[in-house]
Enzyme design. Structure first.
Site: not given
Ligand code: FCB
Length: 448
Positions: A171, A355
């Site tokens: 990210e 994610e």
């Molecule tokens: C993302 C992050 C991870 C976690 C999630 C909820 O942005 O990569 O580390 O904090 O959000």
């Protein structure tokens, strides 16, 4: 409450990878094993930055409990595990002599995955910058991307032949913007010039790391970006423009350079003045070919135009139900991002959802914290979005749930519970939640 069922593995293409994701600082316990200090330790030690001033010194104690945690991953039937390496655990000063205990930890962890038939999906940097590099300006200094490439080379040399996939930076948006413009994450700055430099140096670090890993013969290299669908708060043209600006900054500021070799105009209108010298010459490095692209997706935002300096927008609450993060639940955004990214940037490059998940648990009233119907419903609706994207022809190859364990949710400390597995932060006991069992039923094909 009636439980939503999750779609079985057979409802996805052959070879589709299911995994779960974590990151080093959020679970390992940074106080163990000779890891060096990081900017997250300093950020958390500063009053007002993190709820209850909590830090990652113990976290989930995964450093000692990794074997049981890998058993949980294998037990659920996951194919792959997206974990991250802590730069300061391996190189306590950010460069120089490696910490043998740090190197040995990831040896054990990676071998442990392979022994259990789990594919190791590594991320090299998930936000904990070694303090020694923060001391020289962190991502604002172009020395940091160079040091990062050296770290990537070390990772490639030590583990490259055992990794299934590798991405340099988790990210870039959070590493550069939320940390230097919004002040929400370490190093907690609010400065436009620092932001522009961090944006560019994070991209440069990505490109240099890809080259260093390839130089070590490491294959299956990718990038992981986070995206939020940007809705205008009203039909008013100024709000529409505010949403476009948010979209450019949040969603296109890294995809543009990675795939087109250019920053969006709506980004340059604010950051252009502040970019480091000769930034235009570095897209050749930044655009190093990738083998896959990962999208992290959680929510959408509603943007209104506000007076004041660029970027002239503010978030407004929306109508949809929210998670414990106050994030609206909007699965259509995942489908639409998968389609848009393919059409506008990545073409036939394999995509992964690297994610997706939600924080839940504060509101269920279940004292054991293991009844999580809202997580099952969230996963079901987002897996439906995944299926819609597949049906639309998106070359999507896998889906990773954030997260295996309840863990350190950065500036929000330990209060936000993202895990499929409940962690009691007094005893550190792990208890699989209902969502873990539902996934296990969907993924395991052996009927157990
Ligand atoms: C993302 C992050 C991870 C976690 C999630 C909820 O942005 O990569 O580390 O904090 O959000």
């Amino acid at each position: 409450m009636a439980q939503t069922a999750l779609p079985p593995r057979s409802a996805f293409p052959e070879g589709f990878q299911f995994g779960t994701a974590t990151s080093a600082y959020q679970i390992e316990g940074h106080g163990f094993g000779g890891a060096g200090p990081t900017h997250w330790d300093s950020f958390a030690a500063t009053p007002g930055n993190v709820e209850n001033a909590e830090n990652g010194a113990v976290a989930c104690d995964h450093y000692h409990r990794w074997a049981a945690d890998l058993d949980l991953i294998a037990g659920a039937g996951f194919d792959a595990y997206r974990f991250s390496t802590s730069w300061a655990r391996i190189l306590p000063d950010g460069w120089g002599t490696p910490n043998p205990d740090g190197l040995a930890f990831y040896d054990r962890l990676i071998d442990g995955m392979l022994e259990r038939g789990i594919r190791p999906a590594a991320t090299l940097y998930h936000w904990e910058l070694p303090q020694a590099l923060a001391d020289i300006g962190g991502w604002r200094n172009r020395e940091t991307p160079r040091r990062f490439a050296d770290f990537a080379e070390l990772i490639g040399r030590n583990y490259g032949d055992r990794l299934w996939s590798t991405a340099p930076i988790n990210e870039p948006m959070c590493v550069a913007w939320l940390s230097h413009f919004d002040g929400m994450l370490a190093p907690g700055m609010r400065d436009i010039r620092a932001t522009a430099r961090a944006v560019h140096h994070v991209l440069l670090g990505h490109g240099l790391a890809i080259a260093a890993l390839r130089g070590q013969g490491v294959g299956n290299l990718g990038a992981v970006v986070n995206l939020e669908w940007a809705h205008p708060a009203s039909e008013n043209p100024e709000d529409v423009q505010a949403a476009a600006r948010y979209d450019a900054i949040y969603n296109r500021m890294f995809l543009g350079p990675l795939f087109e070799g250019a920053y969006p105009d709506l980004v340059l209108e604010g950051l252009g003045l502040h970019l480091p010298e000769r930034w235009e010459d570095e897209f050749g490095t930044i655009r190093a070919p990738l083998d896959w692209l990962g999208l992290n997706y959680y929510t959408c935002k509603r943007l209104a135009s506000v007076p004041g300096p660029w970027p002239h927008y503010a978030e407004r609450p929306g109508p949809l139900p929210v998670t414990d993060m106050e994030w609206e639940i909007y699965p259509d955004g995942l489908r639409d991002f998968l389609i848009r990214t393919t059409q506008e940037y990545s073409g036939d490059l394999p995509l992964y959802v690297t994610e997706n998940g939600l924080a839940a648990g504060q509101r269920t009233g279940d004292p054991s914290g293991t009844e999580d119907p809202s997580r099952i419903a969230y996963l079901a609706s987002h897996l439906e979005a995944v299926q819609a994207a597949l049906a639309a022809g998106v070359p999507l190859k896998g889906y990773f749930v954030w997260s295996l364990l309840d863990n350190y949710e950065w500036a929000l400390g330990y209060a936000k519970r993202f895990g499929l597995v409940h962690v009691d932060f007094d005893t550190l006991d792990r208890t699989p939640k209902a969502s873990y069992h539902a996934l296990r039923q969907a993924l395991r094909q052996d009927g157990t």
